[in-house]
Design an enzyme around this catalytic site. Structure first.
Site, PDB file in Angstrom:
ATOM      1  N   SER A   1      42.382  48.380  43.608  1.00 19.78           N
ATOM      2  CA  SER A   1      41.330  47.681  42.882  1.00 19.78           C
ATOM      3  C   SER A   1      41.531  47.852  41.368  1.00 19.78           C
ATOM      4  CB  SER A   1      39.960  48.187  43.344  1.00 19.78           C
ATOM      5  OG  SER A   1      38.934  47.326  42.929  1.00 19.78           O
TER       6      SER A   1
ATOM      7  N   HIS B   1      38.692  43.936  51.064  1.00 20.65           N
ATOM      8  CA  HIS B   1      39.102  44.693  49.886  1.00 20.65           C
ATOM      9  C   HIS B   1      39.802  45.997  50.269  1.00 20.65           C
ATOM     10  CE1 HIS B   1      39.168  45.470  45.655  1.00 20.65           C
ATOM     11  NE2 HIS B   1      38.482  46.585  45.771  1.00 20.65           N
TER      12      HIS B   1
ATOM     13  N   ASP C   1      39.763  39.173  51.088  1.00 23.05           N
ATOM     14  CA  ASP C   1      39.068  40.053  50.142  1.00 23.05           C
ATOM     15  C   ASP C   1      37.785  39.375  49.658  1.00 23.05           C
ATOM     16  OD1 ASP C   1      38.247  41.767  48.130  1.00 23.05           O
ATOM     17  OD2 ASP C   1      40.246  42.047  47.306  1.00 23.05           O
TER      18      ASP C   1
END
Length: 816
Positions: A676, A783, A749
């Site tokens: 991330s 994610h 995601d």
């Protein structure tokens, strides 16, 4: 690459073989990059697939523990089940439920005061849908079960283990928890699927026309949310699957009392006397720009029979909330403890805009039953209201507020009857872990209210015990009047032991969770006076072969004087003096000052679990691994990202310099990675330094113009800081990423800002500039990665990439 000759050849084939579908001939070309899942070595695979220790929940009366077994990594078939993306939610249309990505299995009750253990009977058919919920008296649990085409509600007796389905209805968890216990431990408030609702709308109808949005003068600076409504048919699907009927259901007799009519309920909470119900309901119009929590909505007070007593708030679609601000109008509703039915809420006095100058940010309002009078103002807060911690005396409270400009938290002790007389209890930076008192300890009163555990003037805090030597948790008590603090229990040296709960109504015995570098976390009953302890659980090490991995807390300093730290792992085969390849895993965090940025927030005394796709597995491959290497971005909250690149590169280089100076690592064999925002950091480090041989970036965002109204803690929009947005975007500098980078992303995601497209576009940019990169898109993953096939594949990709590109190259392409 498909060439002109390729198309001519297909055209010729089609002219002579008209019966052959052209699409069939083209299809294999499009699939050329599709591969089968890979796995790392058998020993790593076995560790990943080993069952984790159970999830533990203490009963409300603190005399028993519930242990729930679960599988965090189901097969890809579970993630591949069809789901709908509606209003920021992913739901399973077959079950009319949220998408499931964790498998729960067995439940065990440990009555540690009686020395008894029993298994809860699980349904013969169906899958436990989540953690069970204790009844207030601890004698029952309730849990949801996924059947073939609906979700059922079950209850079980925690003293016999017997379980049974409650009623013949189906429950709905799309907009929140599908059930909650009432204080009598006999009834539950349930969200049911409305009876006789009919068939679902067609999920893929032919379009009736284009989707059109229009704006004129409206300032709507929202995040780049995903899984939103897109058209009128999505709105119909959302209404169908999210609608529920509120009802109370008796766990013993099965008696049902309906409350209100079917609607889109996002919240329902009983007053302490359970004569009133606070209900929030969504209604049209919906929005295609924000998730369901910001849809048009109203909050009402009902009586216990479901009749509306008063409407306390109504909102249109709230997509104009100022950046990092709050909604105008009533928010943060809660029933005040130790009152039969007093409703509290907060309202902004600054238009919800943190940038607007104001003497007071918020005001606290109150409204008492029977809710016919006008609300009264209790007090105003200078900064943004953060929350209450209720004391044992009626109307006495610890009230906290937050100063965004300084990143500062202040807590006051006060009596709501005399709010102008307040006593500053805590006043510190939100990043000051060394002086953080910890979490206050709560207890449940006989009437069901939760207040701070209090004996006279003493209250209790569960502290992390952060220090320059690492975290050493402790249990403190503090005097409300004198601020005197006493340590009741301190984690011993070379271990990590944390307070979980007091036992029953006692203060002399506690439940702790103990672990060390070589001991798996287990729960123990500890006598605070005699220090006697009795182990309550016996969880085993799933990977005993890895206990030889050495773990060290390392501290070093950045060139600008900011202290840094991380946890270093060395493989079992490491011999002093040997220089190892190094893999650094990090995630940047923001701080207002160097003193808090440099605080140590880890511990080298915790047990290390090797799970999922953790970079720690590099230690099994002979690497030194620096986990959670601190990458602080220090400065004024308004402008700190002006030097993001310089601070990130300097932090990474400081870690390499320090470990190189110890003779532990080979600085020509250093890789860096992150997930991330850590992936964003990784790409920047490769673009702006030559310290690394390769990088691994997972689920990142690389073009900040695609998150134009802020990212992380950035407070400026793209149009207010164009140069900064472009400078910190690795996409802008793709031509400078001259070290190999492995880019991994979930195809599904749904995290705001990290659209899968971000990784695809960076890969194309690197490819277009002649760089070296590999793009791995994981089917059905969001994610974070959950399917066991995905997790194992990610580890195999990481190991392969590091093995291929593990040595830093000179500009002529030769190894150093």
């Amino acid at each position: 690459m498909r060439t002109k000759t390729h198309f001519l050849r297909l055209s010729a084939l089609h002219s002579v073989l008209p019966g052959i579908c052209l699409a069939f001939l083209i299809a294999p070309y499009y699939l050329f990059a599709q591969t089968t899942y890979k796995q790392p070595s058998a020993d790593v695979t076995a560790i990943v697939l080993a069952p984790p220790t159970p999830s533990v929940s203490i009963s409300p009366v603190r005399d028993a523990m519930m242990l729930t077994d679960y599988n965090p990594n189901p097969g890809i078939a579970t993630l591949a089940q069809p789901f709908l993306k509606l209003a920021g939610i992913r739901l399973n249309p077959e079950l009319n439920s949220r998408q499931r990505i964790t498998e729960f299995t067995n439940v065990t009750i440990e009555r540690f005061l009686e020395g008894k253990t029993l298994k809860i009977e699980m349904p013969v058919r169906g899958q436990l849908a989540g953690m069970p919920l204790w009844s207030p008296d601890g004698n029952r649990i309730a849990f949801a079960v996924d059947a073939d085409d609906h979700v059922q509600l079950w209850t079980a007796d925690t003293r016999t283990g017997k379980s049974a389905r409650l009623g013949n209805f189906a429950v709905n968890d799309v907009l929140g928890a599908p059930f909650q216990w009432l204080e009598d431990s006999e009834r539950l408030l349930v969200r049911m699927i409305p009876a006789g609702r009919g068939a679902a709308p067609d999920a893929s109808p032919l379009p009736t026309g284009p989707v059109i949005e229009e704006t004129a003068g409206k300032i709507s600076q929202v995040m780049t949310y995903q899984d939103l409504l897109r058209n009128e048919n999505d709105e119909k699907l959302f209404e169908y699957y999210a609608a529920s009927q509120l009802a109370t259901v008796h766990a013993g007799t099965g008696k049902i009392q309906m409350l209100g009519a079917p609607a889109l309920y996002t919240g329902a909470s009983w007053s302490p006397d359970e004569n009133y119900l606070l209900v929030t309901t969504l209604r049209r119009p919906f929005s295609y720009r924000v998730g369901y929590s910001n849809f048009s909505r109203k909050t009402e007070i009902w009586d216990k029979n479901g009749k509306v007593v008063r409407t306390v708030a109504e909102f249109p679609v709230t997509d104009e909330i100022p950046r990092q601000g709050v909604v105008t109008g009533p928010r943060q509703f809660e029933w005040q403890v130790l009152h039969d039915a007093r409703l509290l809420w907060v309202e902004a006095l600054d238009g919800g805009d943190p940038k607007r100058k104001a003497d007071f940010r918020d005001k606290l309002m109150a409204l008492d039953a029977p809710f016919t009078a006008q609300p009264k103002e209790i007090l105003k807060t200078k900064f943004r209201f953060s929350g209450f911690d209720w004391l044992a005396a009626k109307d006495h409270v610890l009230l906290s507020e937050y100063d965004r400009d300084r990143r500062w938290a202040t807590t006051y002790r006060l009596d709501l009857n005399t709010p102008l007389v307040k006593d500053t209890f805590f006043d510190l930076s939100i990043n000051d872990d060394y002086n953080d008192p910890g979490q206050p300890v709560y207890e449940r009163l006989p009437n069901g209210d939760y207040v701070l555990a209090q004996d006279g003037d003493w209250i209790y805090f569960d502290s992390d015990g952060a220090s320059a030597d690492g975290k050493f948790p402790r249990l403190d008590r503090m005097n409300l009047k004198t601020r005197q603090k006493e340590v009741l229990y301190q984690c011993p040296p070379n271990a990590f032991e944390e307070f979980i709960a007091f036992v029953g109504t006692e203060r002399s015995r506690v439940i702790n969770r103990y672990q060390s570098k070589k001991e798996v976390p287990n729960f123990a009953l500890v006598n605070l006076k005699t220090k006697e302890r009795r182990v309550l659980t016996n969880f085993k090490d799933a990977a005993p072969q890895l206990t030889g991995i050495e773990k060290r807390l390392v501290k070093y300093t950045r060139k600008d004087g900011v202290p840094l730290s991380g946890t270093l792992y060395l493989p079992p085969s490491y011999k002093p003096g040997e220089r190892l390849p190094l893999f650094i895993w990090a995630y940047p965090l923001e701080y207002s000052d160097a003193s808090t940025a440099g605080q140590v927030r880890g511990s080298d005394n915790t047990f290390t679990f090797y799970r999922n796709d953790s970079p720690l597995f590099f230690a099994t491959q002979g690497y030194a691994v620096l986990m959670d290497a601190t990458i602080p971005i220090v400065g004024d909250p308004e402008t700190m990202n002006n030097t993001f690149v310089e601070q990130a590169t300097s932090s990474g280089r400081a870690a390499i310099d320090y470990l190189d100076s110890l003779g532990i690592v080979d600085r020509d064999r250093v890789g860096v990675g992150g997930h991330s925002y850590g992936a964003f950091m990784t790409a920047n480090l490769l673009a702006h330094s030559d310290d690394y041989a390769y990088g691994i970036a997972r689920s990142g965002a690389y073009n900040r113009t695609l998150t134009p109204f802020g990212f992380q803690s950035e407070r400026r929009s793209f149009w207010e800081a164009k140069e900064i947005y472009l400078n910190v975007s690795p996409f802008t500098h793709a031509n400078k990423i001259n070290e190999p980078i492995l880019l991994i992303h979930g195809e599904a995601d749904n995290n705001p800002g990290t659209h899968t497209m971000q990784t695809e576009r960076l890969f194309q940019a690197i490819k277009g500039n002649g760089g070296t990169a590999r793009l791995v898109l994981l089917p059905h993953e969001s994610h974070g990665y959950r399917a066991r096939e995905s997790v194992l594949h990610v580890l195999a990709e990481m190991f392969d990439w590091a093995a291929r590109y593990g040595t830093r190259k000179d500009k002529d392409g030769t190894g150093r």
